[in-house]
Scaffold this motif. Structure first.
Motif, mmCIF file in Angstrom:
data_model
loop_
_atom_site.group_PDB
_atom_site.id
_atom_site.type_symbol
_atom_site.label_atom_id
_atom_site.label_comp_id
_atom_site.label_asym_id
_atom_site.label_seq_id
_atom_site.Cartn_x
_atom_site.Cartn_y
_atom_site.Cartn_z
ATOM 1 N N GLU A 172 -3.114 59.353 -84.972
ATOM 2 C CA GLU A 172 -1.841 60.060 -85.171
ATOM 3 C C GLU A 172 -1.690 60.541 -86.608
ATOM 4 O O GLU A 172 -0.846 61.368 -86.910
ATOM 5 C CB GLU A 172 -0.671 59.149 -84.796
ATOM 6 C CG GLU A 172 -0.625 58.909 -83.300
ATOM 7 C CD GLU A 172 0.525 58.027 -82.883
ATOM 8 O OE1 GLU A 172 1.513 57.947 -83.619
ATOM 9 O OE2 GLU A 172 0.403 57.417 -81.820
ATOM 10 N N LEU A 173 -2.490 59.996 -87.485
ATOM 11 C CA LEU A 173 -2.393 60.382 -88.895
ATOM 12 C C LEU A 173 -3.264 61.592 -89.216
ATOM 13 O O LEU A 173 -3.111 62.222 -90.246
ATOM 14 C CB LEU A 173 -2.799 59.212 -89.797
ATOM 15 C CG LEU A 173 -1.958 57.943 -89.654
ATOM 16 C CD1 LEU A 173 -2.491 56.854 -90.560
ATOM 17 C CD2 LEU A 173 -0.509 58.202 -89.977
ATOM 18 N N TYR A 174 -4.187 61.845 -88.326
ATOM 19 C CA TYR A 174 -5.062 63.011 -88.480
ATOM 20 C C TYR A 174 -4.844 63.933 -87.287
ATOM 21 O O TYR A 174 -4.369 63.504 -86.238
ATOM 22 C CB TYR A 174 -6.536 62.571 -88.474
ATOM 23 C CG TYR A 174 -7.018 61.907 -89.740
ATOM 24 C CD1 TYR A 174 -7.477 62.657 -90.816
ATOM 25 C CD2 TYR A 174 -7.043 60.522 -89.853
ATOM 26 C CE1 TYR A 174 -7.954 62.049 -91.971
ATOM 27 C CE2 TYR A 174 -7.519 59.903 -91.019
ATOM 28 C CZ TYR A 174 -7.971 60.677 -92.061
ATOM 29 O OH TYR A 174 -8.446 60.072 -93.207
ATOM 30 N N ASP A 175 -5.250 65.174 -87.443
ATOM 31 C CA ASP A 175 -5.291 66.103 -86.309
ATOM 32 C C ASP A 175 -6.280 65.592 -85.279
ATOM 33 O O ASP A 175 -7.235 64.914 -85.648
ATOM 34 C CB ASP A 175 -5.814 67.466 -86.789
ATOM 35 C CG ASP A 175 -4.688 68.418 -87.089
ATOM 36 O OD1 ASP A 175 -3.583 68.174 -86.598
ATOM 37 O OD2 ASP A 175 -4.929 69.387 -87.825
ATOM 38 N N ASN A 213 -6.047 56.039 -98.010
ATOM 39 C CA ASN A 213 -4.585 56.209 -98.061
ATOM 40 C C ASN A 213 -3.975 56.070 -96.680
ATOM 41 O O ASN A 213 -2.941 55.415 -96.504
ATOM 42 C CB ASN A 213 -4.223 57.594 -98.620
ATOM 43 C CG ASN A 213 -4.284 57.638 -100.129
ATOM 44 O OD1 ASN A 213 -4.234 56.607 -100.795
ATOM 45 N ND2 ASN A 213 -4.394 58.841 -100.681
ATOM 46 N N ARG A 214 -4.614 56.680 -95.691
ATOM 47 C CA ARG A 214 -4.071 56.632 -94.333
ATOM 48 C C ARG A 214 -4.248 55.253 -93.704
ATOM 49 O O ARG A 214 -3.370 54.760 -93.013
ATOM 50 C CB ARG A 214 -4.687 57.741 -93.477
ATOM 51 C CG ARG A 214 -3.962 59.065 -93.706
ATOM 52 C CD ARG A 214 -4.791 60.301 -93.497
ATOM 53 N NE ARG A 214 -4.054 61.489 -93.950
ATOM 54 C CZ ARG A 214 -3.923 61.844 -95.225
ATOM 55 N NH1 ARG A 214 -4.444 61.132 -96.192
ATOM 56 N NH2 ARG A 214 -3.222 62.922 -95.561
ATOM 57 N N GLN A 233 -0.745 52.655 -89.666
ATOM 58 C CA GLN A 233 -0.387 53.376 -88.435
ATOM 59 C C GLN A 233 -1.661 53.765 -87.663
ATOM 60 O O GLN A 233 -2.766 53.693 -88.196
ATOM 61 C CB GLN A 233 0.421 54.635 -88.785
ATOM 62 C CG GLN A 233 1.688 54.346 -89.567
ATOM 63 C CD GLN A 233 2.648 53.441 -88.832
ATOM 64 O OE1 GLN A 233 3.045 53.711 -87.706
ATOM 65 N NE2 GLN A 233 3.031 52.333 -89.449
ATOM 66 N N VAL A 234 -1.452 54.189 -86.413
ATOM 67 C CA VAL A 234 -2.595 54.568 -85.569
ATOM 68 C C VAL A 234 -3.299 55.775 -86.196
ATOM 69 O O VAL A 234 -2.670 56.810 -86.423
ATOM 70 C CB VAL A 234 -2.112 54.919 -84.140
ATOM 71 C CG1 VAL A 234 -3.274 55.330 -83.256
ATOM 72 C CG2 VAL A 234 -1.374 53.742 -83.551
ATOM 73 N N GLY A 240 0.147 44.713 -92.442
ATOM 74 C CA GLY A 240 -0.196 45.541 -91.287
ATOM 75 C C GLY A 240 -1.203 46.637 -91.551
ATOM 76 O O GLY A 240 -1.417 47.496 -90.696
ATOM 77 N N ALA A 272 2.599 61.526 -92.802
ATOM 78 C CA ALA A 272 1.961 61.335 -91.494
ATOM 79 C C ALA A 272 2.331 59.968 -90.927
ATOM 80 O O ALA A 272 2.588 59.816 -89.729
ATOM 81 C CB ALA A 272 0.449 61.465 -91.637
ATOM 82 N N TRP A 286 7.764 51.369 -92.293
ATOM 83 C CA TRP A 286 6.807 50.708 -91.397
ATOM 84 C C TRP A 286 6.377 49.349 -91.966
ATOM 85 O O TRP A 286 6.021 48.457 -91.221
ATOM 86 C CB TRP A 286 5.582 51.584 -91.120
ATOM 87 C CG TRP A 286 4.946 52.216 -92.320
ATOM 88 C CD1 TRP A 286 3.936 51.726 -93.077
ATOM 89 C CD2 TRP A 286 5.298 53.468 -92.907
ATOM 90 N NE1 TRP A 286 3.631 52.588 -94.092
ATOM 91 C CE2 TRP A 286 4.438 53.663 -94.020
ATOM 92 C CE3 TRP A 286 6.250 54.449 -92.606
ATOM 93 C CZ2 TRP A 286 4.512 54.800 -94.829
ATOM 94 C CZ3 TRP A 286 6.313 55.576 -93.417
ATOM 95 C CH2 TRP A 286 5.449 55.742 -94.505
ATOM 96 N N ALA A 303 -0.275 61.366 -96.631
ATOM 97 C CA ALA A 303 -0.519 60.157 -95.820
ATOM 98 C C ALA A 303 0.804 59.478 -95.469
ATOM 99 O O ALA A 303 1.003 59.021 -94.336
ATOM 100 C CB ALA A 303 -1.426 59.199 -96.579
ATOM 101 N N ARG A 363 2.908 65.276 -82.938
ATOM 102 C CA ARG A 363 2.892 66.520 -83.706
ATOM 103 C C ARG A 363 3.585 67.654 -82.949
ATOM 104 O O ARG A 363 4.327 68.431 -83.528
ATOM 105 C CB ARG A 363 1.449 66.920 -84.031
ATOM 106 C CG ARG A 363 0.905 66.132 -85.174
ATOM 107 C CD ARG A 363 -0.585 66.242 -85.342
ATOM 108 N NE ARG A 363 -1.015 65.185 -86.232
ATOM 109 C CZ ARG A 363 -1.472 65.384 -87.477
ATOM 110 N NH1 ARG A 363 -1.610 66.592 -87.938
ATOM 111 N NH2 ARG A 363 -1.814 64.365 -88.242
ATOM 112 N N GLN A 421 7.051 45.632 -90.166
ATOM 113 C CA GLN A 421 5.978 44.634 -90.051
ATOM 114 C C GLN A 421 6.424 43.302 -90.637
ATOM 115 O O GLN A 421 6.159 42.246 -90.103
ATOM 116 C CB GLN A 421 4.738 45.144 -90.788
ATOM 117 C CG GLN A 421 3.539 44.214 -90.745
ATOM 118 C CD GLN A 421 2.906 44.126 -89.370
ATOM 119 O OE1 GLN A 421 2.939 45.093 -88.632
ATOM 120 N NE2 GLN A 421 2.382 42.968 -89.032
ATOM 121 N N THR A 424 -1.552 52.721 -94.526
ATOM 122 C CA THR A 424 -0.233 52.803 -93.887
ATOM 123 C C THR A 424 -0.173 51.907 -92.642
ATOM 124 O O THR A 424 0.898 51.574 -92.164
ATOM 125 C CB THR A 424 0.119 54.242 -93.463
ATOM 126 O OG1 THR A 424 -0.736 54.622 -92.374
ATOM 127 C CG2 THR A 424 -0.006 55.236 -94.602
#
Lengths: 184, 161
Positions: free
Chosen positions: B76-79, B66-67, B72-73, B24, A44, A110, A41, A54, A114, B70
């Motif tokens: 973009e964190l997953y396929d 977990n994602r 984030q969008v 965030g 990513a 990140w 995570a 990607r 923020q 973060t």
């Protein structure tokens, strides 16, 4: 509240706090699997934060798209070399920081970004001035960095806003101008 | 039906510690059908799964939490295959989009984005087929409509348990 009522309430709160009981019969997740997912995570997130896609990362690293996906899936036992290549390609470095399980001291890029945004806002002090006060400041050379003008409906006697009582401001009905100045 | 919302927090006996919020991050919520966290529909969805799918669901939620933390969008964190729009419909002249995450195994998590970085889980299904059937679309849309109707008359924060 009687003692018995308090006890019932406390028990109910405790039951509510553990409301998610659907997993109670499958035991714990392997801690190593949890760590792998956390790492995936974070990797990513680093890619997303860097603004790279990607496919861009695939090109930069010379990896197959499936490998890039695998690295960020949280399912792989990543090598230090893979993590290093990944971070470097995005312009970052990494450290291994040890901490107790209940205390994670790390702040990621990140989160720092923020925090900086949060520090920038709200904008500096906002001051409400009458048109007269603005003109006076302009002539004195003590004008502010930015002005917003707000038309206000004025009613009754012509007391300048700067001198008016709040109750008078509330009853104004014909158009006059108020300036909001922002001190930088 | 009167709806409430509560944070998706996995119990400590799963071995997972739900990450601490920061400014965030996305905050994942689940729907409750009464003013009691035990009526969480996500919890009920998981209870209907078999043991293998339950394990996959737990792993999927861990990954999701977990994602989301973060900030984030998510797409973009997953396929792209894993996280994308699953269904959309029109409500009050606006298009409402329901997204889905293909988690571990056959687990699919369907959710809505709400203001203030809130993610609301609508449904968790074990799906052997990728596409939603018409019946599933109707069911998802129904839940989403109920939520949005509830939020037309109540603010989200007043319905949080």
């Amino acid at each position: 509240m009687t003692n018995s009522t308090a006890l019932v309430t406390t028990n109910q709160n405790a039951a509510e706090d553990n409301f998610f009981d659907a997993f109670s019969d499958i035991g714990q997740v392997d801690p190593f699997e949890l760590k792998k997912d956390h790492l995936g995570a974070q990797m990513a997130a680093l890619m997303a934060f860097s603004g790279k896609s990607r496919s861009e990362l695939t090109e930069i690293l010379g990896w197959k798209k499936s490998r890039v996906s695998n690295v960020m899936s949280g399912k792989c036992n990543l090598t230090i070399k893979t993590i290093w290549e990944f971070a470097s390609s995005l312009g970052f470095d990494f450290e291994v920081v040890f901490h107790t399980p209940c205390n994670s001291p790390q702040i990621q890029p990140w989160q720092i970004a923020q925090r900086e945004v949060a520090l920038t806002f709200p904008l500096p002090t906002i001051e409400v001035q009458t048109a007269f006060q603005v003109a006076r400041d302009l002539m004195n050379g003590s004008y502010k960095a930015l002005y917003f003008s707000v038309p206000i409906q004025k009613k009754g006697n012509d007391v300048p806003i700067g001198l008016a009582h709040q109750s008078q401001i509330n009853t104004i009905s014909s158009p006059i101008q108020i300036q909001i100045a922002i001190n930088s | 039906m009167s709806l409430f919302f509560t944070r998706l927090i996995l119990p400590p006996d799963t071995g997972y510690k739900t990450p601490v919020d920061w400014n965030g991050c996305w905050k994942i919520y689940t729907i409750c059908t009464a003013a009691d966290k035990r009526t969480s529909t996500t919890n009920e969805d998981v209870k209907c799964l078999n043991q293998t799918d339950k394990k996959a669901a737990l792993s999927s939620y861990v990954s999701f939490l977990n994602r989301a933390n973060t900030g984030q969008v998510l797409t973009e964190l997953y396929d792209e295959k894993q996280c994308h729009e699953a269904h959309s419909f029109k409500m009050n002249e606006e298009i409402v989009k329901i997204f889905r995450i293909w988690g571990t195994g056959v687990i699919r998590i369907y959710f809505l984005y709400l203001p203030k970085k809130v993610i609301l889980i609508l449904k968790t299904w074990p799906k052997r087929k990728d596409k939603l059937s018409n019946g599933e679309k109707v069911q998802l849309e129904g839940i989403a409509r109920q939520v949005l109707e509830c939020l037309q008359t109540n603010s989200f924060s007043t319905r949080v348990l």
